[in-house]
Structures are given as structure tokens and as C-alpha cells.
Design a protein around this motif. Structure first.
Motif, PDB file in Angstrom:
ATOM      1  N   ILE A   1       0.844  -0.983   0.041  1.00 19.26           N
ATOM      2  CA  ILE A   1      -0.050  -0.006  -0.143  1.00 19.26           C
ATOM      3  C   ILE A   1       0.805   1.307  -0.075  1.00 19.26           C
ATOM      4  O   ILE A   1       0.783   2.156  -0.830  1.00 19.26           O
ATOM      5  N   GLU A   2       1.760   1.397   0.894  1.00 15.95           N
ATOM      6  CA  GLU A   2       2.547   2.513   0.928  1.00 15.95           C
ATOM      7  C   GLU A   2       3.513   2.699  -0.187  1.00 15.95           C
ATOM      8  O   GLU A   2       3.937   3.853  -0.554  1.00 15.95           O
TER       9      GLU A   2
ATOM     10  N   ALA B   1       2.778   1.637  -3.294  1.00 10.65           N
ATOM     11  CA  ALA B   1       1.871   2.081  -4.382  1.00 10.65           C
ATOM     12  C   ALA B   1       1.631   3.773  -4.310  1.00 10.65           C
ATOM     13  O   ALA B   1       1.779   4.695  -5.179  1.00 10.65           O
ATOM     14  N   ARG B   2       1.328   4.052  -2.918  1.00  6.85           N
ATOM     15  CA  ARG B   2       1.325   5.531  -2.552  1.00  6.85           C
ATOM     16  C   ARG B   2       2.343   6.434  -2.772  1.00  6.85           C
ATOM     17  O   ARG B   2       2.320   7.389  -3.135  1.00  6.85           O
ATOM     18  N   ALA B   3       3.540   5.846  -2.726  1.00  2.27           N
ATOM     19  CA  ALA B   3       4.825   6.585  -2.811  1.00  2.27           C
ATOM     20  C   ALA B   3       5.221   6.900  -4.186  1.00  2.27           C
ATOM     21  O   ALA B   3       5.781   7.961  -4.773  1.00  2.27           O
TER      22      ALA B   3
ATOM     23  N   ARG C   1       2.895   6.792  -6.406  1.00  5.68           N
ATOM     24  CA  ARG C   1       1.785   8.006  -7.207  1.00  5.68           C
ATOM     25  C   ARG C   1       2.158   9.282  -6.757  1.00  5.68           C
ATOM     26  O   ARG C   1       2.125  10.217  -7.559  1.00  5.68           O
ATOM     27  N   SER C   2       2.643   9.530  -5.611  1.00  7.20           N
ATOM     28  CA  SER C   2       2.863  10.876  -5.045  1.00  7.20           C
ATOM     29  C   SER C   2       4.369  11.331  -5.222  1.00  7.20           C
ATOM     30  O   SER C   2       4.863  12.383  -4.886  1.00  7.20           O
TER      31      SER C   2
ATOM     32  N   GLN D   1       6.938  10.599  -3.467  1.00  7.67           N
ATOM     33  CA  GLN D   1       7.347  10.586  -1.912  1.00  7.67           C
ATOM     34  C   GLN D   1       8.156   9.733  -1.829  1.00  7.67           C
ATOM     35  O   GLN D   1       8.235   8.457  -2.062  1.00  7.67           O
TER      36      GLN D   1
ATOM     37  N   ALA E   1       7.598   5.841   5.827  1.00  8.28           N
ATOM     38  CA  ALA E   1       6.746   6.466   4.615  1.00  8.28           C
ATOM     39  C   ALA E   1       7.329   7.824   4.508  1.00  8.28           C
ATOM     40  O   ALA E   1       7.494   8.635   5.650  1.00  8.28           O
ATOM     41  N   ASN E   2       7.332   8.586   3.516  1.00  8.62           N
ATOM     42  CA  ASN E   2       7.561  10.080   3.306  1.00  8.62           C
ATOM     43  C   ASN E   2       8.621  10.583   4.206  1.00  8.62           C
ATOM     44  O   ASN E   2       8.662  11.584   4.951  1.00  8.62           O
TER      45      ASN E   2
END
Length: 380
Positions: free
Chosen positions: A232-233, A235-237, A239-240, A242, A300-301
Motif C-alpha cells: 500500500i505504502e 503504491a502511494r509513494a 503515485r505521489s 514521495q 513513509a515520506n
């Protein structure tokens, strides 16, 4: 098609906030109170209609309507002002039902030939209000309502001013009132039982879910759940755009601790290590037990610079936190850390973990008690 303007929506919202407040629990209490008041006002309007038609004496109906309306205002003010929160029942549910039953019993006495409208009024009061009561309070309302209406029926039967109806009709009214009281009580008890069962089922599901995602010994997330979080993290990273860091932590010479002091001391050392690491990381970081004495930390981030400072803080804290045994002896712990950052646009968590694992082996090969980065291995 006519559409309301944003200004009118804002006006309505502000009016509702002024009427019901913005605090969630207070808003629920006041919403229920206002709805109950609207129902009671409808009942008052019905009694006034009967009085206007000349079916009963208007004076007592007007007085009862005035007292009932005043009671509604007092209840609203007590709840809206927050004064009722100092009491055990801040919604004043029991008080509202008790006073409403009393007013309905009085209405039965004074309505004369139109007494039949009292039964639906009583049913509305009970169905609407008893959901906020405990089973013991419901039974108390059942007995209270039976007593109050028993007195009202006796007055209506033998009072020179309001009496005169056939005894059979009085008995029929009493039977129907008892039926309404018992039916409402039974229904609400069933609803409460169903609600309790649903809550227990929800808690059981939540507890089972926690057991499924947690390591039983340390209480940290387990390997399977950590992999889901990483997907999940990741995929989020991507996309963003980050940064995302992963570190593998391994207690140095843990087998020696087990062999020398026993597994009980080894378990104590693991728990102490988890506490130390947890105190060093941030709430946004995710720590999981990967297996044995190996752990995975997801950041994350987080930039590499911030990750380096965090991991070095963890390493230093573990080294500075010996485990004190019951005998007074102290076991000094150190940890080796391998870290990697998400690089390729489509890199999967498995690849990221593989590079962090390679960095961990490098940290051990370099003498342990250190942090090694996968990027440094590539440059080397």
C-alpha cells in the motif's frame, strides 16, 4: 430547476449548529429531543382539535398543552446549556418518558369521549423514547405506566366530572394500555439484546483481526500484515513521488544470549529491544517482527537524511539500554541495520526488502552494531 444558493445552505447549517450545537454527543441528544418535541406538539395539536370540536372541555386541554410545551422547553434548555451533563442521564431520557406518560394519563382523564386518541400517543412516546433506556429502566417504566394509568382510569371511571363511561369500556382501555406498555417494553428489550449481540460480534471480529495481524509475543505487526502495508505504502509513494525507506533490524549475537542465559532471558531481551525501538521511532513509522530476532521498519515520506538520523538514534539507544536481569547482571545489546530507499518507479516491496537485507548482511560483515545502506553498496 431551482437550486439553492451556497449562502442559503450556509444559513441553514448555521441555524442547525445554533439549535443543536456542533459537539457530536450533544447534537445527537438534542436531535432526539427536538424530534420527540415535534411528536409531542403534534399530539397537543390533536388534543386542541378535539377541544375545538367541542368533544371535551377546552380549559383543561389548554392547561395541559401549556404545561407540556413548557416541559419541552425546559428539557431542551437543560440539554442545550450543557447543565444536564452533570447528571447520570444527560439526555434526560427517563425524565422525558416519565413526564410524558404522566401528561398522557392526565389527557386520558380530561379527553372525555375522545379518550381513544391517548393510546396511539402513548405508543409513540414509548416506541420513540425507550430505546435510550436500560432494561431495568424499561421495566420500571412498565410498572410506573401501569400504576399511573390505573389511577387515571379509576378517576375517569368514578369522577363526577369526567366519569360516566361504561365499566366494560374502562376495562377494555386498561387492557389495551397494558398491552401497549408490555409490547413496547418487550420490543425494546429485544432491540437492546440484538444491539448487544451485534456489539459483541463487532468486538470479536475486531479482536480476531488484531490477532491475525499482530505478533503474539511482541504485540508488533506480523510479517504477513507488514507485506500488505508495504504494498500500500509503495503504491502511494510511487503515485505521489514521495520517498519511502525500509530497514531490517537484527539483534547481534542473539543466539549467544539464548544459549548462555536461556530462552526466558532471550524473550526478555526481545521485549526490551522492542520497547527501546518503539520509543525512538515516530507514530507514522511501522515496525513489525519479521521472524526470530529480526524486525522490519517502514518509514513513509522520509528522506534518506532523516532516515539516517532516525536509524542511528535507534542503534545508539539499543546500545545504551542494557537488559538488567533479576540476578542484577546486565546484558548489553547491539543491533545491525540494513536500509534501502524506493528507487525504481515500479519497484516491488520484495525487491526493496531484498536490497535492505543485502545491506543488513553488509552491516554484519563490517563488524555489526552499525547502519548500512543499500545505495552505498551499489556505489561501492
Amino acid at each position: 430547476m431551482h437550486q439553492e444558493s451556497p449562502a442559503s445552505h450556509d444559513l441553514v447549517r448555521r441555524a442547525l449548529d445554533a439549535l443543536l450545537t456542533t459537539e457530536r454527543h450533544q447534537r445527537i441528544r438534542l436531535t432526539m429531543t427536538v424530534m420527540a418535541a415535534l411528536l409531542m406538539l403534534c399530539c397537543i395539536a390533536a388534543m386542541q382539535l378535539v377541544a375545538a370540536a367541542g368533544l371535551t372541555k377546552a380549559g383543561p386541554v389548554h392547561w395541559l398543552s401549556l404545561v407540556s410545551a413548557a416541559g419541552l422547553v425546559v428539557v431542551y434548555v437543560l440539554i442545550r446549556s450543557g447543565y444536564s451533563q452533570r447528571w447520570e442521564d444527560p439526555a434526560l431520557t427517563l425524565f422525558q418518558i416519565s413526564s410524558s406518560i404522566l401528561c398522557t394519563a392526565v389527557a386520558y382523564v380530561i379527553m372525555g369521549a375522545a379518550r381513544g386518541i391517548v393510546l396511539p400517543i402513548l405508543a409513540v412516546i414509548l416506541f420513540f423514547g425507550m430505546f435510550g433506556l436500560t432494561p431495568r429502566q424499561m421495566l420500571a417504566v412498565l410498572f410506573y405506566g401501569s400504576m399511573v394509568f390505573g389511577i387515571a382510569l379509576a378517576i375517569a371511571q368514578w369522577s363526577p366530572e369526567y366519569g360516566g363511561q361504561p365499566l366494560a369500556l374502562t376495562v377494555a382501555y386498561m387492557v389495551m394500555i397494558i398491552v401497549v406498555l408490555i409490547s413496547c417494553t418487550f420490543l425494546n428489550l429485544r432491540v437492546l439484546a440484538a444491539r448487544k449481540k451485534r456489539n459483541e460480534l463487532t468486538q470479536a471480529v475486531a479482536s480476531e483481526h488484531e490477532r491475525a495481524i499482530r505478533d503474539e509475543f511482541t504485540g508488533l505487526y506480523n510479517r504477513r500484515f507488514m507485506l500488505e502495508v508495504m504494498h500500500i505504502e509503495g503504491a502511494r509513494a510511487q503515485r505521489s513521488q514521495q520517498p519511502l525507506l525500509v530497514a531490517q533490524l537484527d539483534l547481534d549475537h542473539f543466539k549467544v544470549i539464548n544459549d548462555t542465559h536461556g530462552h526466558a532471558v532471550g524473550d526478555q531481551a526481545l521485549c526490551a529491544f522492542v520497547r527501546t525501538v518503539t520509543e525512538c521511532i515516530r507514530p507514522t513509522d511501522t515496525l513489525a517482527r519479521w521472524g526470530g530476532e529480526e524486525f522490519v521498519l517502514l518509514m513513509a515520506n522520509t528522506t534518506v537524511e532523516n532516515g539516517e538520523r532516525l536509524l542511528e538514534r535507534v542503534r545508539a539507544a539499543v546500545q545504551a539500554s542494557p537488559v538488567v536481569l533479576a540476578s542484577g547482571a546486565a546484558i548489553h545489546l547491539t543491533v545491525s541495520v540494513g536500509a534501502a530507499r524506493l528507487q525504481a518507479p515500479q519497484e516491488m516491496p520484495v525487491g526493496l526488502l531484498r536490497r535492505a537485507d543485502a545491506a543488513l548482511y553488509a552491516a554484519k560483515a563490517q563488524g555489526r552494531n552499525r547502519v548500512a545502506w543499500a545505495d552505498d553498496l551499489i556505489e561501492a
